[in-house]
Enzyme design. Structure first.
Site, PDB file in Angstrom:
ATOM      1  N   GLU A  38      43.286  41.484  28.597  1.00  8.50           N
ATOM      2  CA  GLU A  38      42.719  40.281  29.220  1.00  8.50           C
ATOM      3  C   GLU A  38      41.214  40.497  29.243  1.00  8.50           C
ATOM      4  OE1 GLU A  38      44.024  39.392  33.302  1.00  8.50           O
ATOM      5  OE2 GLU A  38      41.986  38.685  33.681  1.00  8.50           O
ATOM      6  N   ARG A  42      33.186  37.780  32.154  1.00  9.67           N
ATOM      7  CA  ARG A  42      32.190  38.252  33.113  1.00  9.67           C
ATOM      8  C   ARG A  42      30.970  38.832  32.433  1.00  9.67           C
ATOM      9  NH1 ARG A  42      35.844  41.392  37.606  1.00  9.67           N
ATOM     10  NH2 ARG A  42      37.403  39.757  37.753  1.00  9.67           N
ATOM     11  N   LYS A 125      49.469  34.862  38.698  1.00 10.85           N
ATOM     12  CA  LYS A 125      48.772  36.077  39.104  1.00 10.85           C
ATOM     13  C   LYS A 125      48.804  36.158  40.636  1.00 10.85           C
ATOM     14  CE  LYS A 125      44.077  38.010  38.635  1.00 10.85           C
ATOM     15  NZ  LYS A 125      42.899  38.065  37.770  1.00 10.85           N
TER      16      LYS A 125
END
Ligand code: 3PG
Length: 219
Positions: A38, A42, A125
């Site tokens: 994943e 960022r 999640k």
């Protein structure tokens, strides 16, 4: 997609500063037995990293830290095949569903889980797992929401991984502990691969002790 995630049991969460790291990192993940990533949005390099990693056909590649549909689309265009978000943004979830993109939105409350049911999701999640009470909270969530399954992420390491993966409601765990920033900066892909091997060994051992990787229908 969900079955493959469930078989792998771990989703490495990456924040990669340099596109040059994409290749060796993919090698370390695949070589360590975890062909999955994943890539979080960022860093400036994230989309470039996704593009580079997407060249690996056997790597299950997702994008994380997605806050809106535009970001999801940019990452899918770059080669990501699933979307993970830290919180529940109905616009992002709706866009993914409309475009047949598997999406695993962050949930941290029963209200979020209600929304997940409204959207017909079966896997979400659970974030930030440790900070919101970890296994205890997850078990409490799971009681009234037995039809949902979870990817706990946030504060998970080799030390507490099996506490989560032993729960029937957990499909897989996400975490950055195998690809720590200092290892990436140092270019220590050997140590990254060692941590991946260690994590894969832990879940494999647990699976064989509990009778293998059971499917949902077996539970
Ligand atoms: C995420 O983006 O999902 C989390 O920041 C990962 O959490 P961790 O760094 O505690 O593993």
């Amino acid at each position: 997609m969900i079955e493959r995630i469930e078989t792998l049991k771990i989703i490495p969460v990456l924040a990669v500063d340099s596109v040059e790291h994409a290749g060796p990192l993919a090698d370390a993940l695949c070589g360590g037995g975890l062909p999955c990533a994943e890539v979080t949005l960022r860093t400036e390099a994230a989309l470039g990293v996704i593009k580079r990693m997407a060249r690996r056909e056997n790597l299950l590649l997702g994008v994380g830290t997605v806050h809106n549909p535009d970001q999801a689309k940019a990452a899918i265009d770059a080669g990501a095949t699933f979307v993970v978000t830290p919180g529940f943004n109905p616009r992002t979830v709706a866009w993914c569903l409309e475009n047949d993109i598997p999406v695993f939105p962050g949930t941290s409350s029963p209200t979020d889980l209600e929304l997940a049911l409204e959207f017909g999701l079966e896997l979400v999640k659970f974030f930030p797992a440790e900070a919101i009470g970890g296994v205890t909270t997850l078990k409490a969530f799971s009681a009234p929401y037995g039809e949902l399954r979870f990817i706990p992420t946030g504060g998970i390491t080799a030390k507490n991984l099996l506490d989560y993966t032993s729960l029937p409601c957990v499909a897989a765990c996400g975490g950055s502990w195998m690809v720590r920033p200092e290892l990436l900066h140092a270019g220590d892909f050997q140590e990254i691969e060692r941590l991946v091997v260690e994590a894969v060994g832990l879940v494999s051992c647990q699976a064989s002790l509990s009778g293998g990787n059971r499917t949902r229908l077996d539970r």
